[in-house]
Scaffold this motif. Structure first.
Motif: not given
Length: 405
Positions: A244-265
Motif C-alpha cells: 500500500l505504501g508503494q502504491v502511494i509512491h508510484a502515484g507520486i511519480d506518476l503525478g510528477i510525470a503528468r506535470a512534466a508532460f503537460a508542461e511539454t505539451l
C-alpha cells in the motif's frame, strides 16, 4: 499521553468527512487546482506549504483510509494512488508529505491494539497529521536502525536521530520507528511538542524541496506503553503494509510525470521552435516530436493502468491476507513502481529535449520537475523491483516482506 484522554486534544475546526471514493477524487482535484499555481514559487524560494497542508487536513483527505468500523470510508488502494498522483501533479512535495501518514495508518490498522486504533483513527478523522521519523544515515544498510526504545518503569525511553523525516514539520504526531532490546522494530506515537523531541528544518535535497524532510532528534523521550505499536508483527505474516505504501509512491511519480508532460505539451504548442530540417512552421508539427509525444502518452497510460490494477490486487490481498494474494499484489505494485519511475524520468527529461534551450532558463524553473522526479525515485531502487518480479516469475521465490515492497 493516555489514549483515553481524547478531550485533551481539541479541534478549532474539525475536518470535513468525505463520503465516497469519488468524492475523495473530486476533493483532491479541487485542492490541486488551488495548489498548482504557487508550486513553482514555493520550490524556487523553498517556501514550506503550511497553508496548503492545513487545507489538506481540513479537506478530510487525510482520513480516507480510516476503516469503516472506525468511522472512515476506507477508500480503495487504486483511489489512494490516484489521489496521490493528482496532488503530486499539482505540487509533488505536497503529494509526498501524506505518504508516510497513510503508511502509518495502514500499519496501525494491521498492528495496533483496539484502543490504539480507536484513538488514533479518531485523531485522523479530526484532521490530525502523522509524520514519520524512520530513516537514518550511518547504518550499514538503509533498513537498519540505531534508534532504540528501552523499558522505563511502566513506559519506555527512546533515543536516536532521524534523517529524511518527511512531513514532520507539519505533523501533529511524530511517529518514531525504533528497535526494542530484542532488535524488533516498533512505532511510537508522540505529540509534536513532546519534551526531548527536536525537529530541525535542514532538508537540503535539490528536489522535493518543501516536503519538510529534516532531521528529528529524539533525546531520552518518554513514551507511554499504550502509544507503542509492535510494527514488526506486520512483517511476520502476509500483509499489505508495504505494497500500500508503494502504491502511494508510484502515484507520486506518476503525478510528477503528468506535470512534466503537460508542461511539454504547452511549451511545444506555444513557445518551442521547430528544427530547421523538419520543414514545418510549428514545433508541434515536427514528425519526430509527434512520435516522441505519442510514445510518452502511451507509457503514461500504461503506468496509470498498472497502478490501478495493482491497487485492485492490493485490496483483494488486504481482505483475504492469503499469501498468494499478497504476493500477487506485491509483484503488481513492484511493476507499477518500475513503470512510474521510468516514465517520470523520461517525461522530465523529454520536456527539455522537445522544448529547447529556452526551457532551461532559471526563470522558467521547469527543472523542478526533473529534480523532483530524480529525488523521489531514489526512495527505493527499482533495479531490485526487477529482481523481485523476475525471481518470482522464473523461480517462484516469494518477495521479501518489508516496507519497500
Amino acid at each position: 499521553m493516555s489514549l483515553t484522554a481524547t478531550s485533551a486534544l481539541s479541534d478549532a475546526s474539525p475536518a470535513k468527512r468525505i463520503e465516497s471514493d469519488q468524492e475523495a477524487l473530486d476533493v483532491a482535484r479541487a485542492l490541486a487546482t488551488e495548489f498548482a499555481p504557487g508550486a513553482s514559487q514555493r520550490d524556487r524560494d523553498r517556501q514550506l506549504p503550511w497553508a496548503e497542508l492545513e487545507a489538506l487536513a481540513a479537506s478530510g483527505l487525510l482520513a480516507i483510509t480510516v476503516p469503516r468500523e472506525y468511522g472512515g470510508i476506507d477508500v480503495s488502494a487504486s483511489t489512494l494512488g490516484e489521489v496521490s498522483a493528482i496532488l503530486a501533479e499539482a505540487d509533488s512535495s505536497i503529494g509526498q508529505i501524506p505518504q508516510n501518514h497513510f503508511y502509518i495508518l495502514e500499519a496501525l490498522r494491521v498492528d495496533g491494539t483496539e484502543a490504539q486504533k480507536r484513538f488514533f483513527f479518531e485523531r485522523a478523522l479530526a484532521g490530525d497529521q502523522f509524520g514519520n521519523a524512520l530513516s537514518e544515515i550511518g547504518t550499514k544498510t538503509v533498513s537498519q536502525l540505531n534508534t532504540t526504545i528501552t523499558p522505563d518503569g511502566d513506559g519506555h525511553r527512546i533515543n536516536g536521530r532521524k534523517y529524511y523525516s518527511t512531513g514532520v514539520l507539519f505533523a501533529d504526531w511524530i511517529v518514531v520507528f525504533a528497535n526494542d532490546p530484542a532488535g524488533k522494530i516498533t512505532m511510537s506515537f508522540l505529540p509534536h511538542d513532546t519534551e526531548g523531541l527536536t525537529l530541525v528544518d535542514d532538508w537540503s535535497g535539490f528536489g522535493q524541496r518543501t516536503t519538510g524532510s529534516g532531521t528529528t532528534i529524539i533525546d531520552n523521550v518518554r513514551v507511554e506503553a499504550e502509544s507503542v505499536v509492535e510494527h514488526h508483527q506486520g512483517f511476520a505474516r502476509p500483509t499489505t503494509i508495504g505494497s500500500l505504501g508503494q502504491v502511494i509512491h508510484a502515484g507520486i511519480d506518476l503525478g510528477i510525470a503528468r506535470a512534466a508532460f503537460a508542461e511539454t505539451l504547452d511549451f511545444v504548442r506555444n513557445r518551442a521552435r521547430p528544427w530547421s530540417d523538419a520543414g514545418v512552421d510549428r514545433a508541434s508539427d515536427d514528425p519526430l516530436t509527434i512520435s516522441i509525444v505519442g510514445s510518452l502518452a502511451i507509457r503514461l497510460d500504461a503506468a496509470t493502468a498498472l497502478l490501478a490494477e495493482s491497487g485492485r490486487l492490493v485490496d483483494i490481498a488486504r481482505h483475504s491476507l492469503a499469501e498468494p494474494d499478497v504476493i500477487a499484489a506485491t509483484i503488481a505494485v513492484a511493476g507499477a513502481k518500475v513503470l512510474t519511475t521510468e516514465v517520470a524520468l523520461a517525461a522530465t527529461n523529454t520536456l527539455f529535449e522537445l522544448s529547447g534551450t529556452r526551457s532551461t532558463l532559471i526563470e522558467e524553473n521547469l527543472d523542478r520537475h526533473w529534480r523532483n522526479a530524480r529525488t523521489h525515485t531514489l526512495h527505493d531502487p527499482v533495479r531490485w523491483k526487477y529482481h523481485v518480479v523476475g525471481n518470482w516469475v522464473l523461480n517462484q521465490v516469494a518477495p521479501p516482506r518489508n516496507g519497500a515492497l
